[in-house]
Structures are given as structure tokens and as C-alpha cells.
Design a protein around this motif. Structure first.
Motif, mmCIF file in Angstrom:
data_model
loop_
_atom_site.group_PDB
_atom_site.id
_atom_site.type_symbol
_atom_site.label_atom_id
_atom_site.label_comp_id
_atom_site.label_asym_id
_atom_site.label_seq_id
_atom_site.Cartn_x
_atom_site.Cartn_y
_atom_site.Cartn_z
ATOM 1 N N HIS A 81 0.822 -1.220 0.000
ATOM 2 C CA HIS A 81 0.000 0.000 0.000
ATOM 3 C C HIS A 81 0.851 1.263 0.000
ATOM 4 O O HIS A 81 0.374 2.332 0.383
ATOM 5 N N GLU A 82 2.091 1.146 -0.468
ATOM 6 C CA GLU A 82 2.989 2.305 -0.433
ATOM 7 C C GLU A 82 2.584 3.422 -1.390
ATOM 8 O O GLU A 82 2.950 4.566 -1.200
ATOM 9 N N ARG A 83 1.869 3.068 -2.454
ATOM 10 C CA ARG A 83 1.567 4.093 -3.462
ATOM 11 C C ARG A 83 0.214 4.744 -3.220
ATOM 12 O O ARG A 83 -0.741 4.076 -2.837
ATOM 13 N N ILE A 84 0.168 6.055 -3.496
ATOM 14 C CA ILE A 84 -1.114 6.761 -3.472
ATOM 15 C C ILE A 84 -1.385 7.254 -4.889
ATOM 16 O O ILE A 84 -0.459 7.310 -5.713
ATOM 17 N N PRO A 85 -2.631 7.609 -5.217
ATOM 18 C CA PRO A 85 -2.866 8.109 -6.581
ATOM 19 C C PRO A 85 -2.027 9.353 -6.842
ATOM 20 O O PRO A 85 -1.887 10.193 -5.951
ATOM 21 N N GLU A 86 -1.445 9.431 -8.024
ATOM 22 C CA GLU A 86 -0.693 10.646 -8.340
ATOM 23 C C GLU A 86 -1.677 11.761 -8.691
ATOM 24 O O GLU A 86 -2.848 11.514 -8.977
ATOM 25 N N ARG A 87 -1.182 12.988 -8.656
ATOM 26 C CA ARG A 87 -2.043 14.118 -9.007
ATOM 27 C C ARG A 87 -2.578 13.930 -10.421
ATOM 28 O O ARG A 87 -1.815 13.542 -11.315
ATOM 29 N N ILE A 88 -3.838 14.258 -10.650
ATOM 30 C CA ILE A 88 -4.441 14.085 -11.979
ATOM 31 C C ILE A 88 -3.743 14.959 -13.023
ATOM 32 O O ILE A 88 -3.558 14.559 -14.165
ATOM 33 N N VAL A 89 -3.330 16.146 -12.613
ATOM 34 C CA VAL A 89 -2.407 16.967 -13.412
ATOM 35 C C VAL A 89 -1.280 17.405 -12.476
ATOM 36 O O VAL A 89 -1.428 17.302 -11.268
ATOM 37 N N HIS A 90 -0.164 17.844 -13.024
ATOM 38 C CA HIS A 90 0.988 18.293 -12.219
ATOM 39 C C HIS A 90 1.543 17.160 -11.353
ATOM 40 O O HIS A 90 1.990 17.388 -10.233
ATOM 41 N N ALA A 91 1.524 15.921 -11.879
ATOM 42 C CA ALA A 91 1.963 14.771 -11.082
ATOM 43 C C ALA A 91 3.478 14.792 -10.858
ATOM 44 O O ALA A 91 3.965 14.376 -9.815
ATOM 45 N N ARG A 92 4.209 15.254 -11.852
ATOM 46 C CA ARG A 92 5.676 15.259 -11.755
ATOM 47 C C ARG A 92 6.130 16.583 -11.151
ATOM 48 O O ARG A 92 5.907 17.648 -11.752
ATOM 49 N N GLY A 93 6.712 16.535 -9.972
ATOM 50 C CA GLY A 93 7.098 17.805 -9.358
ATOM 51 C C GLY A 93 8.275 17.662 -8.426
ATOM 52 O O GLY A 93 8.715 16.558 -8.104
ATOM 53 N N VAL A 94 8.768 18.795 -7.993
ATOM 54 C CA VAL A 94 9.884 18.842 -7.051
ATOM 55 C C VAL A 94 9.680 20.100 -6.214
ATOM 56 O O VAL A 94 9.098 21.071 -6.696
ATOM 57 N N ALA A 95 10.133 20.049 -4.962
ATOM 58 C CA ALA A 95 9.814 21.180 -4.085
ATOM 59 C C ALA A 95 10.991 21.567 -3.206
ATOM 60 O O ALA A 95 11.973 20.823 -3.100
ATOM 61 N N ALA A 96 10.884 22.732 -2.592
ATOM 62 C CA ALA A 96 11.921 23.190 -1.667
ATOM 63 C C ALA A 96 11.308 24.113 -0.622
ATOM 64 O O ALA A 96 10.284 24.746 -0.856
#
Ligand code: HDD
Length: 712
Positions: A81-96
Motif C-alpha cells: 500500500h505504499e503508493r497513493i494516486p498521483e495528481r491528476i495533473v501536475h503529477a511530476r514535481g519537485v519542491a523546496a
């Protein structure tokens, strides 16, 4: 910032320590949730120490596993159960993480506390994203980039959920599912990943002409940013700022990077998608780790209420910009990103933005796209993050206290005390109590706007001009930027299978933007160029907005650039030292690349370590390439196809190339022509000024036509 392998290690450790010191109220708050396993026993989730994490419990060493093995079951169940649904749009991201600092007390404009004091710092978490591709897609695809900022203010969270282009594809939220279904990979074969060069996208946007403005931005260099650090950010919609006297002004929010607004070239973007699909996230993480903190100026365009209708477009229409020449940007503060997340899933994946998260002093406009967004974001988190308590996930929690009578739900972690979970109550003393609106520290109060209208399903006439602003955009670009737009339309439409869609784009969209643009694309597609517009396009007063051209948004230094030095045996020691000193002085990262990972012997027989190999660190990941004088270095290069290709590719991608001493002989045998960026001289010191200028200019645009003939 010159690095070789050894200094890279020590500087990374130093930077890591600095990274940790960059605390804000939010990063301190997150500390209580961080878990460090150093020196700790391996235990089950129930706290039982584990003696063997290698073998499941079996009936005999070669027998079947036993159901009673609670350790095996717990580990596998959690993994399943490690995975959750990815964002419907903007799924690929990086943050700071980072902070916002107000330049002054802006109370005249807004009573928002984070804008109310000179030097006041507010913690932020910023997530950048592509729109179309899934979580594992490449960073450098042609796409709009998300630019979402969560301000953890003293008065609650304010989310500014914007993009790197200032306009959107549709005017009404009811079209969002249609737009997303059209741009996403096609439903029958889930192709293409990450891009818009396919039939369903162009079918939709050619039938929905309000998309024309956002599409031309997406076909411009803005949609292939060099780095996430070199993009502007836009709130897109018109918002309101409200001061303590209740006076409201309309505003547009704009972020402008100190690093300049820079893009890749198309061939480079495509190659990077294969050679380093993590190019953007790696770049952001490395820059922060090295202490080269990206910075943006935050500004607003301010429009008095009385001027709401004084433009030749509607300020509520999200497919329109307000040109800076009409309303200049007023700077309010700066954004600095200075700390990488500790854990991608806990922070970057679980952060939940919503344009409906605002604080006193900020309010919405009646932009119908914004109005729909206010609903969609919280709704999507219910399935993405599994229930209504996602605000309790550490990254989403405000730094100010929050109490209310909402209770229970899946994964509730707050242990609410007391008996009365309702308002009003007398059992718990009436707590928590409402706060009346006030100039400072008051309760939220919506802007006192008079609405007097019929309930109606209709779009305002003031939203009907779809072409004058795409035309303004195209007219404002420099010649090379215009060429890139022509090339992008030609490339994308060339991938469209249905001829009638190609023709519709040319005849019913591009012809109305600019007949010359339409003709160039038509010629590239083998379509008869249109000779007239298909609709009447209103004449607007402003013909060109120089603020839109990236040519006018270059950085004033070469800080943060990355240079490759190709190192062969016999490299001249003094020149290498000079190149490293140059990089250090201008805060440029330099990497020494060998044919292999083995150390290289210099002319003075010194053995020096390399930072990588020519094959492992491709030219597309650098801003410039240097070949320094050395014993028959030109001969060594000519014998090495990968090295020759390296130079060809850097040349084709319009980058600075320096050839000194013997390396300059390469100009006699390779089809590379000297220009403002291809600099050769006897010594490195003699090329420094030109190299610096070329790095600041970002690309040698004059080379573009010549470089076409280079086979790379
Ligand atoms: Fe959206 C995510 C930006 C219109 C519905 N959007 C999302 C993100 C950004 C934007 C940056 C990623 C946030 C993150 O990093 O987690 N979206 C925009 C902009 C828009 C816009 C600038 C127009 C001006 N969006 C828009 C509309 C709708 C949505 C009209 C629906 C009616 N957007 C969503 C969403 C997402 C989202 C489905 C997906 C994941 C999420 O919200 O949290 O609800």
C-alpha cells in the motif's frame, strides 16, 4: 564554486550543514515528525525488536511460509500500500523550503500580516511541476510548469497556485476536464507521455479558440525552461488585495527570477529527456545544496476598482495578461529557496495546495476559472490523500494554532479535548470562539462586493476576443524567439495524424494571430498558406510588449552556470588553474571530464582526479565547454568520436565554447565557425571577458542558422 571530486564531497557536507541551519517556523515544526534511525534497533510498527529481517518463518528450511509470521505480513502489507494516486495533473514535481521576505510595510495595499512589516520573513514551501506527464516522466518536455507556493503565515496558510506562463487554456472551469482529457496521453494507447504533440490536444485547442493565447506561450521557449530557477511565476487570475479600511485593489501576482528567464533549445530539451530525465529536479536540489539559493522578486500589478473596465480586455478573463507597459509591476518582497526537503513523499508528494487557501487581506475576483478552482483542489485531495484530514499531514499544517469543531474522519491524529464539538456551546465555555474582523489579527471577512445579476449560464461578451493578445505576444518576441514558435507549431502539428486538424490550426487559429506565422507553419506542413484571417480580430492599442521577450529578461551575472572542461593527458597546468580561478570568481560550477574515470596526467606530470567522464556527463547538462591547451590535445579530440560529438552538440545548442592553444587547431578540421561564443586564443586569461559575456547572453543566437548544418 570550482569543484573537483574531493572538494565536491567536502563542500557538499558543508552545504548540508548550512542547509540544516536554514530553519523557518515551518521547518522547526516539521522537526517533531522527523525520524532518524541512526543507532536505533530495527523494530516492527508495533515496536517489537526484530531479530531476523532476512528470512520469513517457515515450516523447515525448505518448507512453506507460515501465516503466523506477523513480521512478514506487516512488512508486505505496508509495502503493498505504499503508493497513493498521483495528481491528476501536475503529477511530476519537485519542491523546496524557503522564506518570503517583505520589502516594506504594505498595509496601504493589504492588511495581510506577511506583507505588513519591512524584513518580515514567512516560511514557504514551493512545488514546481510539469502538467501533462505522470510522476516518472521527464523534466524537460514541452509543457507549462506549475509554480505553487504555500505561505505558512501567522494568520493561516496562503496558497498561491500559479504557473510559469501568465494565461490559461480555458476561460471557464467547466471546460477543465475536457482540456485535461485532450492534453493527457490518448486513452486508447496512453501515448504520448509528457507532451502535447498529438491529435486530441490539437483537436481540442483548435475548436476552442480561447486556448490560442496559452497555446502560443506553450509553443514558445517558455515551455522548455532551462531550469526551474530560471522561470517567471504568475498567479494568472486577477485577485484582490484589501487594506484595513476595506479598500480593495485588483492585482496580478508575478514572480521574477534573479537568475534570469532562460530556456533550453528544443533539440537539447529532447535529448535531456533521455540523458537526464531528472535534469530540473537535480539542478534545483544541487543549487540549494551548494548554497546557491534561487531567488525571485515578488511583485503585483495594481488596478484600482474604478479602472476595472478601462482595458481593451476583461481583467477577469484568465486568457489575458495585463501588459507591464500598461500597468508596471510593484515589487513587494522576495522569495528565497534555501533548503531541500528531507523526504520526497512526506513533503513534496503529500503537500496539498488549494487556491481557496487565503488569509485576511487577500480575496478572489469573479474570474470563472478561479471560482471553479476553489472547489476542485480540496476535492481532489480527498481521493489523493485519502480523506478529509489531509490538513493534519505535517507539511500541510499551518504554523499558527487552529481549532474548530470539525471532528473525526479517516486517519484523524488530533486528540480533541472537551465535550462540545459545536458552536455555539456553553459546556466548553463557548470555545473555540469566533474572531470579529479587524485591521490586525482579525477574523476573515469576504470583500463586501455588491452582486446584482440574473442567474445565467452565459459567457460575458468581454471574453470573446481570443486573438489580439496572442498576436501581441508574437509581435513582442525577438526574431529568434519567433522562429522557435514557428518551429514548435511545425513540430507538434507534424506529429498530428489527421490533416484536417493541422489545417484547422493553420487556417482558423494561426491566420488570426499572424498571417506570416501561419504561412511559415503552413509551408513546413505542406499546406497552402492562408491569405486572410478567418475572423475579425479587434485592433488593440499596444502593438508590442518588450517585457514579454526573454531577450529582455537575461541575468546580470554568470552565477550558477556550469562549465565542462574536457581533460586529456598533457593538459596545460597554468591554464587549468586559470579556468578554475575564473569559475571560482564568478560562482560558476566547473567539472573536469576525462575519457575515463581514471586520473589524468597534466603537462607537468601531475596526476589530477576528474569529476566525471565525457560519456557520463553529456554536453546538454552544461552551459559551456572548454578545451584547454595541451600536448596534441587537438589530435586526442579528433581520435575520440564522443569528444568531437561533444563539441558539435554544444555548438549546435548555441553554447559558449573555448579552445585555447593547441585546441584552437580544431577549427581547421571541424566545421565550427568562430563567433561571439566560439572563442579561441592562446591562453585562457585572454578569453575570460568574452566567455563571461557569452555566458550572460545565455546562447549565441546568431549562430542558429549556421548550426543547422552540424550533424549532432
Ligand atoms: Fe490546477 C493542480 C495550477 C486551473 C484543478 N494546478 C495544480 C497545480 C498547479 C496548478 C501549479 C499543482 C499543485 C501542486 O504542486 O500540488 N491550475 C493551475 C493554474 C490554473 C489551474 C495556474 C489556471 C489558472 N486546475 C485548474 C482548474 C482546475 C484545476 C480550472 C479544475 C477546475 N489543479 C487542479 C487539480 C489539481 C491541480 C485537479 C491536481 C492535483 C491537485 O490539484 O492538488 O485539482
Amino acid at each position: 564554486m570550482a569543484v573537483n571530486t574531493d572538494t565536491k564531497k567536502s563542500s557538499a557536507a558543508g552545504a548540508d550543514a548550512a542547509d540544516k541551519q536554514n530553519t523557518t517556523a515551518k521547518t522547526e515544526d516539521l522537526e517533531q515528525y522527523r525520524s532518524d534511525a541512526t543507532g536505533q534497533a530495527l523494530r516492527s510498527n508495533q515496536g517489537v525488536k526484530v531479530s531476523d529481517d532476512k528470512n520469513s518463518l517457515r515450516a523447515g528450511a525448505r518448507g512453506p511460509s507460515l501465516l503466523e509470521d506477523f513480521l512478514l505480513r506487516e512488512k508486505i502489507t505496508h509495502f503493498d500500500h505504499e503508493r497513493i494516486p498521483e495528481r491528476i495533473v501536475h503529477a511530476r514535481g519537485v519542491a523546496a523550503h524557503g522564506y518570503f521576505e517583505s520589502y516594506a510595510n504594505h498595509a496601504k495595499l493589504s492588511k495581510a500580516g506577511f506583507l505588513g512589516e519591512k524584513g518580515k520573513q514567512t516560511p514557504v514551501f514551493v512545488r514546481f511541476s510539469t502538467v501533462q506527464g505522470p510522476r516518472g516522466s521527464a523534466d524537460t518536455v514541452r509543457d507549462v510548469r506549475g509554480f505553487a507556493i504555500k505561505f505558512y503565515t501567522d494568520e493561516g496558510n496562503f496558497d498561491l497556485v500559479g504557473n510559469n506562463i501568465p494565461v490559461f487554456f480555458i476561460q471557464d472551469a467547466i471546460k477543465f476536464p475536457d482540456f485535461v482529457h485532450a492534453v493527457k496521453p490518448e486513452p486508447h494507447n496512453e501515448v504520448p507521455t509528457g507532451g502535447s504533440a498529438h491529435d486530441t490536444f490539437w483537436d481540442f485547442v483548435s475548436l476552442q479558440s480561447e486556448a490560442s493565447h496559452a497555446v502560443i506561450w506553450a509553443m514558445s521557449d517558455r515551455a522548455i525552461p532551462k531550469s526551474l530557477r530560471t522561470m517567471q511565476g504568475f498567479g494568472v487570475h486577477t485577485f484582490r488585495l484589501i487594506n484595513d479600511e476595506g479598500v480593495s485593489k485588483f492585482v496580478k501576482f508575478i514572480w521574477t527570477p534573479k537568475q534570469g528567464v532562460l530556456s533550453l533549445v528544443w533539440d537539447e530539451a529532447q535529448k535531456l529527456a533521455g540523458k537526464d530525465p531528472d535534469f530540473h529536479r537535480r539542478d534545483l536540489g544541487n543549487a540549494i545544496e551548494q548554497g546557491n539559493y534561487p531567488e525571485w522578486e515578488f511583485g503585483v500589478q495594481i488596478i484600482d476598482e474604478k479602472d476595472e473596465h478601462s482595458f481593451d480586455f476583461d481583467i477577469l478573463d484568465p486568457t489575458k495578461i495585463i501588459p507591464e507597459e500598461l500597468v508596471p509591476i510593484t515589487p513587494l518582497g522576495k522569495l528565497v529557496l534555501n533548503r531541500n526537503p528531507e523526504n520526497f513523499f512526506a513533503e513534496t508528494e503529500q503537500v496539498a495546495f488549494c487556491p481557496g487557501h487565503i488569509v485576511p487581506g487577500i480575496d478572489f475576483s469573479n474570474d470563472p476559472l478561479l471560482q471553479g478552482r476553489l472547489f476542485s483542489y480540496t476535492d481532489t485531495q480527498l481521493s489523493r490523500l485519502g480523506g478529509p484530514n489531509f490538513h493534519e499531514i505535517p507539511i500541510n499544517k499551518p504554523v499558527c494554532p487552529f481549532h474548530n469543531n470539525q471532528r473525526d474522519g479517516i486517519h484523524r491524529t488530533t486528540i480533541n479535548k472537551g465535550q462540545a464539538a459545536y458552536e455555539p456551546n456553553s459546556i466548553d465555555g463557548g470555545w473555540p470562539k469566533e474572531t470579529p474582523p479587524a485591521a490586525k489579527d482579525g477574523g476573515f471577512e469576504s470583500y463586501y462586493e455588491r452582486i446584482d445579476a440574473h442567474k445565467i449560464r452565459e459567457r460575458s461578451d468581454s471574453f470573446s476576443d481570443h486573438f489580439s493578445q496572442p498576436r501581441l505576444f508574437y509581435n513582442s518576441l525577438s526574431e529568434h524567439e519567433q522562429t522557435h514558435v514557428v518551429n514548435a507549431y511545425s513540430f507538434e502539428l507534424g506529429k498530428v495524424q489527421r490533416t484536417f486538424i493541422r489545417e484547422r490550426v493553420v487556417n482558423e487559429i494561426l491566420s488570426n494571430i499572424d498571417l506570416d506565422l501561419a504561412a511559415k507553419v503552413a509551408t513546413n506542413l505542406g499546406i497552402t498558406p492562408p491569405t486572410k484571417q478567418s475572423v475579425a480580430v479587434p485592433e488593440i492599442k499596444l502593438k508590442s510588449s518588450p517585457a514579454l521577450s526573454q531577450q529582455n529578461l537575461l541575468p546580470d551575472s554568470a552565477k550558477g552556470k556550469k562549465i565542462a572542461i574536457l581533460a586529456f593527458a598533457g593538459i596545460a597546468d597554468e591554464q587549468l588553474q586559470a579556468a578554475k580561478a575564473f569559475a571560482e570568481k564568478h560562482e560558476i560550477t566547473v567539472m573536469l571530464l576525462g575519457e575515463t574515470s581514471a586520473p589524468v596526467n597534466t603537462r607537468k606530470q601531475k596526476s589530477i582526479a576528474v569529476d566525471g567522464t565525457i560519456k557520463g556527463e553529456p554536453s546538454v547538462t552544461f552551459d559551456a565547454v572548454i578545451v584547454l591547451d595541451g600536448d596534441d590535445v587537438s589530435g586526442s579530440i579528433l581520435k575520440n568520436g564522443a569528444a568531437v560529438h561533444y563539441l558539435y552538440e554544444a555548438y549546435k545548442h548555441l553554447k559558449a565554447i573555448v579552445l585555447t592553444g593547441d585546441a584552437a587547431k580544431l577549427l581547421d578540421s571541424l566545421p565550427l565557425k568562430q563567433d561571439a561564443g566560439l572563442i579561441s586564443n592562446s591562453s585562457f586569461n585572454a578569453v575570460e571577458t568574452e566567455l563571461l559575456a557569452a555566458l550572460k547572453a545565455h546562447r549565441v543566437w546568431d549562430r542558429e542558422a549556421v548550426a543547422e548544418s552540424i550533424p549532432a
